[in-house]
Design a protein around this motif. Structure first.
Motif, mmCIF file in Angstrom:
data_model
loop_
_atom_site.group_PDB
_atom_site.id
_atom_site.type_symbol
_atom_site.label_atom_id
_atom_site.label_comp_id
_atom_site.label_asym_id
_atom_site.label_seq_id
_atom_site.Cartn_x
_atom_site.Cartn_y
_atom_site.Cartn_z
ATOM 1 N N ASP A 444 0.829 -1.210 0.000
ATOM 2 C CA ASP A 444 0.000 0.000 0.000
ATOM 3 C C ASP A 444 0.863 1.259 0.000
ATOM 4 O O ASP A 444 0.546 2.245 -0.669
ATOM 5 N N ILE A 445 1.942 1.233 0.783
ATOM 6 C CA ILE A 445 2.860 2.378 0.786
ATOM 7 C C ILE A 445 3.457 2.569 -0.605
ATOM 8 O O ILE A 445 3.510 3.683 -1.135
ATOM 9 N N LYS A 446 3.892 1.459 -1.202
ATOM 10 C CA LYS A 446 4.516 1.541 -2.524
ATOM 11 C C LYS A 446 3.527 2.080 -3.564
ATOM 12 O O LYS A 446 3.890 2.929 -4.403
ATOM 13 N N SER A 447 2.292 1.603 -3.505
ATOM 14 C CA SER A 447 1.285 2.059 -4.474
ATOM 15 C C SER A 447 0.994 3.551 -4.309
ATOM 16 O O SER A 447 0.945 4.293 -5.289
ATOM 17 N N LYS A 448 0.822 3.980 -3.069
ATOM 18 C CA LYS A 448 0.459 5.374 -2.807
ATOM 19 C C LYS A 448 1.570 6.341 -3.198
ATOM 20 O O LYS A 448 1.321 7.430 -3.719
ATOM 21 N N HIS A 449 2.811 5.932 -2.941
ATOM 22 C CA HIS A 449 3.937 6.846 -3.139
ATOM 23 C C HIS A 449 4.753 6.545 -4.398
ATOM 24 O O HIS A 449 5.822 7.130 -4.584
ATOM 25 N N PHE A 450 4.238 5.665 -5.269
ATOM 26 C CA PHE A 450 5.049 5.219 -6.400
ATOM 27 C C PHE A 450 5.489 6.373 -7.299
ATOM 28 O O PHE A 450 6.644 6.437 -7.728
ATOM 29 N N ASN A 451 4.572 7.306 -7.588
ATOM 30 C CA ASN A 451 4.931 8.446 -8.446
ATOM 31 C C ASN A 451 6.019 9.307 -7.807
ATOM 32 O O ASN A 451 6.905 9.820 -8.483
ATOM 33 N N LYS A 452 5.928 9.442 -6.483
ATOM 34 C CA LYS A 452 6.970 10.193 -5.766
ATOM 35 C C LYS A 452 8.303 9.461 -5.840
ATOM 36 O O LYS A 452 9.364 10.078 -5.938
ATOM 37 N N PHE A 453 8.238 8.135 -5.775
ATOM 38 C CA PHE A 453 9.472 7.353 -5.840
ATOM 39 C C PHE A 453 10.189 7.574 -7.176
ATOM 40 O O PHE A 453 11.418 7.541 -7.249
#
Length: 526
Positions: A444-453
């Protein structure tokens, strides 16, 4: 207590007393040699938790150092009511006694003592240790020879450049950087050494005030004086001025001090002393005992590392609380606390209640020297620590359960029977459910912040990637410790693992984390 017999020792007159116990002159009836024994009541260790840390600090440090100008620690004994710490006997009192009686010392005598102190520090600096409490009261003399003592406040560093922050020691001997609350290095001991030399020559420290505030004001506001009436030579004053420089970056360093003030004779004395100790047939028993201690010390590091697993889980928990990802966070945190409790309980059961090394698959063939550990002072302290860990984590589980309940009914897990069961059970946990939910949390963290990553200008996304990385390591805790934690680095926060994150570019860290998620899923069977 005079006349009391403790194993091979008969206690005689008291040599002095301190805040925590008395020091006695004693005779080893087996070898007919004199020793000094510090007696400390067992209850003192319960009343003053830091006392245990300081005592272990000193014992472990003195066991590593072999120097004729440093007092030797011989052994520790225990009865029902007391701990007895046996040290080399010194017949000349302290340097503080001499200064109090004579007020000042002739320059040649002061320099003789100073050179021996510098000789003592060759071993201390070589081992990357800061003494942090150098003062005349901690400098003993035996037949006119210096014996540096009291290493309770000392700190072992990973390298000479490492910094420390803790304000310990005696204020009038403290370096300015410590007094003013700044980070400090091993150069702080050089200032204290200068204060001792100054006091021997001038009868007082460079700065003496009744309060810390006044002392800081004096250090910052006035220069050190070198009154001519004491007839100190210009050469010695120049040395003092190089040592007592308030700016630590400009202060003389240890290498330069050793080259300038440590005579060739002093160096030879240390080398000859160490060679004779190794070759002297009368020291065979001592050498064997020393080897035994070293083996026990090495094997104890593996034991201590088990406790560090709890510390690591707490670090991950702190990050979860700080980052507070979503409304399910209290549930994830509760499950993590239950893991902490389970880990602490397992260690207590197999390393405290019993000493069952085979219960740890990764330990039983790791080191051959386990049997002596339960008799060591370090192990007894470890047992007390683990009792506290179990109690603390048990209380935390109850607190976090209450928080998890508040959010469960409106969470994405409200209809998940396994999660309901986990929350209902305060202390016992299901590993499969824990891992499933933590992997969901990570995804869930990866999905939510993927664009930021993917955005190189987004600064705050790196901390999320690092958090994912650590959380994944918490799921494969034993494997992680086996492969990435160095056993010889006892200060857990100094492990290279924590420093490697700063070396990654964000794009590389994203790749590492993505691969790690896949690896962990496969390893756990999800």
């Amino acid at each position: 207590m005079s006349g009391k017999v403790i194993e091979d020792y008969t206690l005689h007159e008291a040599l002095g007393s301190g805040q925590y116990g008395k020091v006695y002159k004693a005779l080893n009836v087996r070898t007919n040699s004199l020793v000094a024994i510090k007696a400390v009541k067992v209850e003192k260790f319960k009343e003053v938790p830091k006392l245990e840390e300081f005592t272990m600090n000193e014992i472990q440090t003195l066991a590593r150092i072999n120097n004729p100008y440093i007092v030797k620690f011989i052994e520790m004994l225990k009865t029902k009511n007391h701990y007895y710490f046996v040290y080399e006997y010194c017949n000349g009192g302290t340097l503080e006694d001499i200064i109090n009686n004579q007020k000042t010392l002739p320059e040649h005598e002061a320099l003789k003592i100073f050179k021996q102190l510098v000789a003592a520090f060759t071993s201390i600096v070589k081992n990357n240790i800061m003494h942090r409490d150098l003062k005349p009261a901690n400098i003993l003399l035996h037949n006119g020879q210096v014996k540096l003592a009291d290493f309770g406040f000392c700190k072992a560093l990973q390298s000479p450049q490492d910094l420390s922050q803790t304000m310990v020691g005696s204020p009038i001997y403290m370096a300015p950087e410590i007094l003013t609350g700044h980070d400090y290095t091993m150069k702080a001991d050089i200032w204290s050494l200068g204060c001792v030399l100054y006091e021997m020559l001038y009868g007082e420290c460079p700065y003496e005030e009744s309060t810390i505030a006044k002392l800081i004001s004096a250090v910052e506001g006035r220069d050190i004086q070198y009154p001519s009436k004491y007839n100190v030579s210009q050469k010695t004053i120049t040395l003092l001025k190089d040592i007592l420089i308030k700016d630590a970056t400009k202060r003389i360093d240890w290498d330069e001090l050793f080259k300038r003030e440590l005579t060739k004779t002093d160096l030879q004395d240390i080398q000859v002393y160490q060679i004779l100790e190794q070759k002297d047939p009368s020291n065979k028993t001592q050498s064997s005992a020393e080897l035994e201690k070293q083996k026990a010390s090495k094997s104890f590091k593996y034991i201590l590392n088990e406790r560090n697993k709890i510390f690591f889980l707490y670090k991950v928990l702190e990050e979860m609380l700080e980052l507070n990802f979503d409304q399910e966070t209290p549930i994830y945190c509760f499950l993590m606390v239950k893991q902490v409790y389970a880990e602490a309980l397992f260690i207590k059961k197999n390393l405290v209640d019993t000493f069952n090394i085979p219960a740890f698959q990764h330990l039983k063939n790791k080191f051959e020297y386990w049997n002596s550990i339960p008799q060591t002072f370090e192990y007894k302290s470890f047992c007390k620590l683990m009792d506290k860990e179990v109690d603390n984590s048990k209380k935390l589980a109850l607190t976090f359960k209450e928080e998890a309940y508040k959010f469960f009914k409106n969470s994405i897990y409200q209809n998940d029977y396994e999660v309901q069961k986990e929350i209902d059970n305060t202390y016992e946990g299901n590993n499969h459910t824990f891992r499933r939910l933590m992997l969901r949390y990570i995804e869930d963290i990866k999905s939510k912040h993927f664009n930021k990553f993917l955005d190189p200008t987004s600064d705050d996304s790196t901390k999320w990637l690092v958090h994912i990385h650590k959380t994944l390591d918490a799921l494969l805790l034993d494997e992680f410790f086996e492969n990435f934690i160095q056993i010889d680095i006892t200060d857990f926060e100094q492990q290279p693992y924590f420093k490697t994150f700063h070396t990654y570019q964000k794009s590389d860290l994203l790749t590492v984390v993505s691969n790690k998620i896949n690896y962990t899923r496969n390893k756990l069977g999800f």
